[in-house]
Design a protein around this motif. Structure first.
Motif, PDB file in Angstrom:
ATOM      1  N   SER A  40       0.855  -1.266  -0.181  1.00 32.66           N
ATOM      2  CA  SER A  40      -0.189   0.027  -0.003  1.00 32.66           C
ATOM      3  C   SER A  40       0.778   1.295   0.035  1.00 32.66           C
ATOM      4  N   ASN A  41       2.112   1.186   0.647  1.00 33.62           N
ATOM      5  CA  ASN A  41       2.914   2.438   0.675  1.00 33.62           C
ATOM      6  C   ASN A  41       3.502   2.562  -0.771  1.00 33.62           C
ATOM      7  N   ALA A  42       4.005   1.504  -1.232  1.00 30.71           N
ATOM      8  CA  ALA A  42       4.450   1.197  -2.634  1.00 30.71           C
ATOM      9  C   ALA A  42       3.623   2.109  -3.565  1.00 30.71           C
ATOM     10  N   ILE A  43       2.378   1.944  -3.524  1.00 30.98           N
ATOM     11  CA  ILE A  43       1.464   2.377  -4.473  1.00 30.98           C
ATOM     12  C   ILE A  43       1.091   3.817  -4.094  1.00 30.98           C
ATOM     13  N   LYS A  44       0.802   3.991  -2.863  1.00 24.88           N
ATOM     14  CA  LYS A  44       0.661   5.527  -2.177  1.00 24.88           C
ATOM     15  C   LYS A  44       1.539   6.353  -2.703  1.00 24.88           C
ATOM     16  N   TYR A  45       2.888   6.011  -2.707  1.00 33.44           N
ATOM     17  CA  TYR A  45       4.038   6.894  -2.999  1.00 33.44           C
ATOM     18  C   TYR A  45       4.741   6.719  -4.308  1.00 33.44           C
ATOM     19  N   SER A  46       3.933   6.176  -5.063  1.00 33.26           N
ATOM     20  CA  SER A  46       4.595   6.209  -6.666  1.00 33.26           C
ATOM     21  C   SER A  46       3.763   7.017  -7.437  1.00 33.26           C
TER      22      SER A  46
ATOM     23  N   ASN B 288      10.051  -3.244  -4.208  1.00 36.51           N
ATOM     24  CA  ASN B 288      10.757  -2.115  -4.666  1.00 36.51           C
ATOM     25  C   ASN B 288       9.830  -1.396  -5.536  1.00 36.51           C
ATOM     26  N   ASP B 289       9.771   0.066  -5.466  1.00 34.72           N
ATOM     27  CA  ASP B 289       8.932   0.714  -6.232  1.00 34.72           C
ATOM     28  C   ASP B 289       9.984   1.794  -6.751  1.00 34.72           C
ATOM     29  N   ASN B 290       9.383   2.665  -8.055  1.00 35.21           N
ATOM     30  CA  ASN B 290      10.295   3.695  -8.384  1.00 35.21           C
ATOM     31  C   ASN B 290       9.638   5.081  -8.395  1.00 35.21           C
TER      32      ASN B 290
ATOM     33  N   ILE C 185       8.219   8.085  -5.085  1.00 34.34           N
ATOM     34  CA  ILE C 185       9.103   9.362  -4.968  1.00 34.34           C
ATOM     35  C   ILE C 185      10.220   9.310  -3.988  1.00 34.34           C
ATOM     36  N   GLY C 186      10.390   8.129  -3.491  1.00 32.26           N
ATOM     37  CA  GLY C 186      11.435   7.860  -2.816  1.00 32.26           C
ATOM     38  C   GLY C 186      11.490   8.697  -1.286  1.00 32.26           C
ATOM     39  N   ILE C 187      12.510   8.390  -0.521  1.00 33.32           N
ATOM     40  CA  ILE C 187      12.442   8.873   0.785  1.00 33.32           C
ATOM     41  C   ILE C 187      13.814   9.743   1.219  1.00 33.32           C
ATOM     42  N   PRO C 188      13.710  11.027   1.548  1.00 34.94           N
ATOM     43  CA  PRO C 188      14.837  11.897   1.733  1.00 34.94           C
ATOM     44  C   PRO C 188      15.884  11.096   2.596  1.00 34.94           C
TER      45      PRO C 188
ATOM     46  N   PHE D 209       4.561   7.314  14.094  1.00 37.14           N
ATOM     47  CA  PHE D 209       4.149   8.681  13.750  1.00 37.14           C
ATOM     48  C   PHE D 209       5.092   9.208  12.894  1.00 37.14           C
ATOM     49  N   TYR D 210       6.029   8.613  12.404  1.00 40.58           N
ATOM     50  CA  TYR D 210       7.040   9.393  11.566  1.00 40.58           C
ATOM     51  C   TYR D 210       6.511   9.356   9.994  1.00 40.58           C
ATOM     52  N   ARG D 211       6.533  10.638   9.407  1.00 37.33           N
ATOM     53  CA  ARG D 211       6.034  10.657   8.075  1.00 37.33           C
ATOM     54  C   ARG D 211       7.147  11.969   7.590  1.00 37.33           C
ATOM     55  N   THR D 212       7.516  11.374   6.285  1.00 40.56           N
ATOM     56  CA  THR D 212       8.495  12.405   5.517  1.00 40.56           C
ATOM     57  C   THR D 212       7.737  13.968   5.230  1.00 40.56           C
ATOM     58  N   ASP D 213       6.466  13.837   5.129  1.00 43.24           N
ATOM     59  CA  ASP D 213       5.788  14.920   4.625  1.00 43.24           C
ATOM     60  C   ASP D 213       4.543  15.069   5.588  1.00 43.24           C
TER      61      ASP D 213
ATOM     62  N   GLY E 279      -3.879   9.730   3.692  1.00 47.81           N
ATOM     63  CA  GLY E 279      -4.452   9.173   4.887  1.00 47.81           C
ATOM     64  C   GLY E 279      -3.511   8.718   5.747  1.00 47.81           C
ATOM     65  N   GLY E 280      -2.130   8.764   5.562  1.00 42.49           N
ATOM     66  CA  GLY E 280      -1.140   8.078   6.333  1.00 42.49           C
ATOM     67  C   GLY E 280      -1.135   8.423   7.591  1.00 42.49           C
ATOM     68  N   THR E 281      -0.954   7.353   8.723  1.00 40.78           N
ATOM     69  CA  THR E 281      -0.937   7.738  10.307  1.00 40.78           C
ATOM     70  C   THR E 281       0.394   7.608  10.576  1.00 40.78           C
ATOM     71  N   GLY E 282       1.421   7.060   9.736  1.00 37.23           N
ATOM     72  CA  GLY E 282       3.019   6.920  10.139  1.00 37.23           C
ATOM     73  C   GLY E 282       3.097   5.944  11.221  1.00 37.23           C
ATOM     74  N   ILE E 283       2.051   4.815  11.080  1.00 31.78           N
ATOM     75  CA  ILE E 283       2.229   3.580  11.961  1.00 31.78           C
ATOM     76  C   ILE E 283       2.576   2.354  11.365  1.00 31.78           C
ATOM     77  N   GLY E 284       2.191   2.368  10.160  1.00 30.74           N
ATOM     78  CA  GLY E 284       2.064   0.981   9.334  1.00 30.74           C
ATOM     79  C   GLY E 284       3.613   0.581   9.235  1.00 30.74           C
ATOM     80  N   LEU E 285       4.670   1.192   9.204  1.00 23.10           N
ATOM     81  CA  LEU E 285       6.070   0.789   9.105  1.00 23.10           C
ATOM     82  C   LEU E 285       6.563   0.313  10.620  1.00 23.10           C
ATOM     83  N   ALA E 286       5.819   1.085  11.789  1.00 26.34           N
ATOM     84  CA  ALA E 286       6.263   0.602  12.820  1.00 26.34           C
ATOM     85  C   ALA E 286       5.618  -0.757  13.263  1.00 26.34           C
TER      86      ALA E 286
ATOM     87  N   GLY F  15      13.044   6.199  -5.985  1.00 30.68           N
ATOM     88  CA  GLY F  15      12.349   4.881  -5.401  1.00 30.68           C
ATOM     89  C   GLY F  15      12.655   4.394  -4.438  1.00 30.68           C
ATOM     90  N   THR F  16      12.184   3.423  -3.692  1.00 34.91           N
ATOM     91  CA  THR F  16      12.296   2.731  -2.465  1.00 34.91           C
ATOM     92  C   THR F  16      12.491   1.207  -2.373  1.00 34.91           C
ATOM     93  N   SER F  17      13.316   0.797  -1.796  1.00 32.24           N
ATOM     94  CA  SER F  17      13.257  -0.880  -1.610  1.00 32.24           C
ATOM     95  C   SER F  17      12.978  -1.219  -0.386  1.00 32.24           C
TER      96      SER F  17
HETATM   97  P1  ADP Z   1       1.926   6.172   6.472  1.00 34.25           P
HETATM   98  O1  ADP Z   1       0.740   5.587   6.981  1.00 34.25           O
HETATM   99  O2  ADP Z   1       2.145   7.587   6.664  1.00 34.25           O
HETATM  100  O3  ADP Z   1       2.252   5.629   5.077  1.00 34.25           O
HETATM  101  P2  ADP Z   1       4.093   4.317   7.437  1.00 34.25           P
HETATM  102  O4  ADP Z   1       4.576   4.025   8.664  1.00 34.25           O
HETATM  103  O5  ADP Z   1       3.518   3.096   6.404  1.00 34.25           O
HETATM  104  O6  ADP Z   1       3.113   5.643   7.580  1.00 34.25           O
HETATM  105  O7  ADP Z   1       5.323   5.097   6.633  1.00 34.25           O
HETATM  106  C1  ADP Z   1       6.166   6.239   7.201  1.00 34.25           C
HETATM  107  C2  ADP Z   1       6.307   7.130   6.216  1.00 34.25           C
HETATM  108  O8  ADP Z   1       7.603   6.620   5.503  1.00 34.25           O
HETATM  109  C3  ADP Z   1       5.429   7.640   5.192  1.00 34.25           C
HETATM  110  O9  ADP Z   1       4.430   8.602   5.673  1.00 34.25           O
HETATM  111  C4  ADP Z   1       6.336   8.171   3.956  1.00 34.25           C
HETATM  112  O10 ADP Z   1       6.771   9.467   4.121  1.00 34.25           O
HETATM  113  C5  ADP Z   1       7.372   7.206   4.125  1.00 34.25           C
HETATM  114  N1  ADP Z   1       7.382   5.843   3.282  1.00 34.25           N
HETATM  115  C6  ADP Z   1       7.181   4.594   3.577  1.00 34.25           C
HETATM  116  N2  ADP Z   1       7.150   3.779   2.448  1.00 34.25           N
HETATM  117  C7  ADP Z   1       7.623   4.871   1.355  1.00 34.25           C
HETATM  118  C8  ADP Z   1       7.693   4.433  -0.035  1.00 34.25           C
HETATM  119  N3  ADP Z   1       7.509   3.107  -0.300  1.00 34.25           N
HETATM  120  N4  ADP Z   1       7.993   5.630  -0.701  1.00 34.25           N
HETATM  121  C9  ADP Z   1       8.196   6.586  -0.225  1.00 34.25           C
HETATM  122  N5  ADP Z   1       8.035   6.851   1.156  1.00 34.25           N
HETATM  123  C10 ADP Z   1       7.546   6.030   1.824  1.00 34.25           C
END
Ligand code: ADP
Length: 232
Positions: free
Chosen positions: A135-141, A163-165, A167-170, A181-185, A193-200, A222-224
């Motif tokens: 869902s992140n890969a699609i959301k941030y593509s 892997n996706d191609n 927007i990438g992560i700074p 809760f960490y979100r890059t933007d 609709g991101g909460t920043g909890i999914g990756l935790a 992109g991001t891997s």
């Molecule tokens: P969110 O619900 O905001 O997507 P996540 O915990 O899943 O929360 O991800 C944290 C943050 O990491 C996202 O807000 C986004 O900034 C960044 N991120 C995660 N996956 C990707 C990705 N595939 N490409 C770019 N940024 C990503």
């Protein structure tokens, strides 16, 4: 040592409480503002306004649900239900569930499996991991993007790569993306609709399997994500 541990726990708890209060404040403040505008007669309680209130309630519920899930996974007594299943089948069914979302942005999702597809893991939890990463890969593509899932076995580990191609992560954000809760933007999170909890949650599931997860990314390229799960 015991006192030290207690101190860390207290600090952790304080930080957690403050983070949660901060995250709940925005949807609650919005909701309060919308309802006050309706009560004061500034807004008409039409469908559109009610919809705006509903969106904030949905967001509040999502935050609370994900926090509950994270707290369950971080519990010392948490037990995985490991079983042997076919990784390819699981992955294909998760990919199918994203058909609509990927079609909307014309994103193609490809799966490459280079090993025996039997895996020993907690089916539902691993499904959650794939859902979160895809869902992140699609959301941030970008539109017309490509998402590639690789699966193979190497040095006694199951390896899953997503892997996706997009927007990438700074670079400066990369060390923190697995923190709750960490979100890059933050400003974009209202749209995505991101909460920043999914990756935790993803990291907690992987670590409950005694595995590890890492991320590599190039801004705008992109991001891997690479997951290593020990076999057996
Ligand atoms: P969110 O619900 O905001 O997507 P996540 O915990 O899943 O929360 O991800 C944290 C943050 O990491 C996202 O807000 C986004 O900034 C960044 N991120 C995660 N996956 C990707 C990705 N595939 N490409 C770019 N940024 C990503």
């Amino acid at each position: 040592m015991a006192i030290f541990k207690k101190k860390i726990d207290k600090m952790h708890l304080q930080q957690l409480t403050s983070d949660i209060a901060h995250e709940l404040r925005t949807p609650l403040t919005n909701l309060q503002g919308y309802l006050e505008a309706i009560i004061d007669g500034v807004w008409e309680a039409d469908n559109e306004r009610i919809q705006e209130c509903y969106v904030e309630v949905i967001r509040l519920n999502k935050i609370v649900d994900e926090l509950q899930e994270l707290s369950l996974l971080e519990d010392f007594d948490f037990i995985l239900h490991k079983e042997k299943f076919d990784f390819r089948e699981l992955c294909l069914s998760v990919i199918r569930s994203f058909e609509l979302a990927s079609q909307e942005k014309n994103i193609s999702i490809k799966l490459f499996v280079k090993s025996d597809t039997a895996i020993l893991a907690d089916y539902n939890r691993l499904k959650q991991v794939l859902i979160n990463l895809l869902s992140n890969a699609i959301k941030y593509s970008y539109e017309n993007g490509i998402v590639i899932v690789n699966y193979y076995v190497k040095k006694g580990n199951y390896i899953i790569e997503v892997n996706d191609n997009g927007i990438g992560i700074p670079k400066e954000d990369l060390p923190f993306i697995f923190e709750r809760f960490y979100r890059t933007d933050k400003s974009r999170s209202k749209k995505t609709g991101g909460t920043g909890i999914g990756l935790a949650i993803t990291k907690a599931i992987v670590e409950n399997h005694n595995g590890s997860i890492s991320a590599r990314s190039s801004d705008k390229l992109g991001t891997s994500f690479v997951i290593k799960l020990p076999r057996g």
